[in-house]
Motif scaffolding. Structure first.
Motif, PDB file in Angstrom:
ATOM      1  N   UNK A   1      13.835 -25.763  16.132  1.00  0.00           N
ATOM      2  CA  UNK A   1      15.318 -25.178  15.839  1.00  0.00           C
ATOM      3  C   UNK A   1      17.012 -25.616  16.242  1.00  0.00           C
ATOM      4  N   UNK A   2      16.877 -26.161  16.119  1.00  0.00           N
ATOM      5  CA  UNK A   2      18.203 -26.513  17.385  1.00  0.00           C
ATOM      6  C   UNK A   2      19.218 -25.735  16.809  1.00  0.00           C
ATOM      7  N   UNK A   3      20.481 -25.361  17.964  1.00  0.00           N
ATOM      8  CA  UNK A   3      20.861 -24.135  17.391  1.00  0.00           C
ATOM      9  C   UNK A   3      22.271 -24.448  16.078  1.00  0.00           C
ATOM     10  N   UNK A   4      22.300 -26.458  16.326  1.00  0.00           N
ATOM     11  CA  UNK A   4      23.367 -26.573  15.032  1.00  0.00           C
ATOM     12  C   UNK A   4      22.385 -26.836  14.091  1.00  0.00           C
ATOM     13  N   UNK A   5      21.638 -26.415  13.965  1.00  0.00           N
ATOM     14  CA  UNK A   5      21.176 -27.068  12.743  1.00  0.00           C
ATOM     15  C   UNK A   5      20.268 -25.692  12.227  1.00  0.00           C
ATOM     16  N   UNK A   6      18.679 -25.510  11.762  1.00  0.00           N
ATOM     17  CA  UNK A   6      17.791 -24.661  11.559  1.00  0.00           C
ATOM     18  C   UNK A   6      17.822 -23.578  12.344  1.00  0.00           C
ATOM     19  N   UNK A   7      18.618 -22.871  12.886  1.00  0.00           N
ATOM     20  CA  UNK A   7      18.308 -21.550  14.427  1.00  0.00           C
ATOM     21  C   UNK A   7      17.638 -20.642  13.852  1.00  0.00           C
ATOM     22  N   UNK A   8      16.671 -20.741  15.017  1.00  0.00           N
ATOM     23  CA  UNK A   8      15.863 -19.701  14.919  1.00  0.00           C
ATOM     24  C   UNK A   8      16.093 -17.977  15.453  1.00  0.00           C
TER      25      UNK A   8
ATOM     26  N   UNK B   1      15.232 -15.726  17.863  1.00  0.00           N
ATOM     27  CA  UNK B   1      14.309 -15.665  18.687  1.00  0.00           C
ATOM     28  C   UNK B   1      14.494 -16.570  20.175  1.00  0.00           C
ATOM     29  N   UNK B   2      15.001 -17.475  19.266  1.00  0.00           N
ATOM     30  CA  UNK B   2      15.176 -19.099  20.555  1.00  0.00           C
ATOM     31  C   UNK B   2      15.950 -18.246  21.300  1.00  0.00           C
ATOM     32  N   UNK B   3      15.043 -18.506  23.254  1.00  0.00           N
ATOM     33  CA  UNK B   3      15.901 -18.357  24.501  1.00  0.00           C
ATOM     34  C   UNK B   3      17.398 -19.368  24.788  1.00  0.00           C
ATOM     35  N   UNK B   4      16.960 -20.143  24.474  1.00  0.00           N
ATOM     36  CA  UNK B   4      17.965 -21.052  24.683  1.00  0.00           C
ATOM     37  C   UNK B   4      19.040 -22.575  23.370  1.00  0.00           C
ATOM     38  N   UNK B   5      19.706 -22.386  23.541  1.00  0.00           N
ATOM     39  CA  UNK B   5      20.867 -22.799  22.272  1.00  0.00           C
ATOM     40  C   UNK B   5      21.009 -24.365  22.392  1.00  0.00           C
ATOM     41  N   UNK B   6      19.319 -24.956  22.112  1.00  0.00           N
ATOM     42  CA  UNK B   6      19.125 -26.183  22.164  1.00  0.00           C
ATOM     43  C   UNK B   6      19.566 -26.545  20.897  1.00  0.00           C
ATOM     44  N   UNK B   7      21.164 -28.115  21.324  1.00  0.00           N
ATOM     45  CA  UNK B   7      20.897 -28.402  19.923  1.00  0.00           C
ATOM     46  C   UNK B   7      20.560 -29.800  19.189  1.00  0.00           C
ATOM     47  N   UNK B   8      20.792 -30.675  18.158  1.00  0.00           N
ATOM     48  CA  UNK B   8      20.440 -31.332  18.012  1.00  0.00           C
ATOM     49  C   UNK B   8      19.948 -32.965  19.090  1.00  0.00           C
ATOM     50  N   UNK B   9      18.768 -33.561  19.476  1.00  0.00           N
ATOM     51  CA  UNK B   9      19.205 -34.278  20.459  1.00  0.00           C
ATOM     52  C   UNK B   9      19.785 -35.402  19.890  1.00  0.00           C
ATOM     53  N   UNK B  10      20.763 -36.201  19.894  1.00  0.00           N
ATOM     54  CA  UNK B  10      21.480 -36.808  19.808  1.00  0.00           C
ATOM     55  C   UNK B  10      21.045 -38.730  20.315  1.00  0.00           C
ATOM     56  N   UNK B  11      20.504 -38.434  21.692  1.00  0.00           N
ATOM     57  CA  UNK B  11      20.022 -39.286  22.862  1.00  0.00           C
ATOM     58  C   UNK B  11      19.270 -38.546  23.417  1.00  0.00           C
TER      59      UNK B  11
END
Length: 134
Positions: free
Chosen positions: A29-36, A38-48
């Motif tokens: 559930x990346x913060x720049x995609x399909x957001x949850x 109840x996610x405790x962290x805002x983690x964007x899609x991994x680019x590297x």
């Protein structure tokens, strides 16, 4: 996060008979995609790989005492074990002895506990001992 807490309890309970490893795969559930919500962290899609390693370090804070590694950017571990989004395995002497269902719908901590308990009972029986109540 509820499943992660339950997993943490199981690894603590069986730490004397099993080592635990968590493989951090691509973010479900990346913060720049399909957001949850109840996610405790805002983690964007991994680019590297560096992005994925940073996210794995956050996971390490949530599950102390469990070795955490990160999948490669080609998601080879995820593909090999069909882990997307989460999945439980028990390996013994290099062989898969338990393969849980794919999460989140078929992720069952109770099955993992039962498999560990079965291993404990077998080890006691093989040593000529028995457990009370079995």
């Amino acid at each position: 996060m509820t499943r992660l807490k339950a997993f943490q309890q199981v690894i603590k309970q069986y730490a004397d008979i099993a080592d635990s490893l968590l493989v951090y795969i691509e973010e479900a559930h990346p913060s720049d995609g399909w957001v949850s919500s109840d996610a405790p962290y805002q983690i964007p899609k991994h680019r590297c790989l560096e992005d994925r390693l940073k996210a794995a370090k956050l996971m390490n804070q949530e599950v102390p005492g469990c070795l955490i590694v990160a999948d490669s950017m080609d998601n080879s571990s995820n593909a090999a074990y069909g882990a997307y989004f989460d999945r439980l395995y028990i390996l013994q002497e290099g062989k898969i002895v338990y393969q849980g269902g794919r999460g989140p719908e078929r992720y069952r901590i109770s099955e993992l506990k039962n498999c560990y308990l079965h291993s404990v009972v077998l080890s006691y029986c093989c040593e000529g001992r028995f457990l009370k109540g079995f």
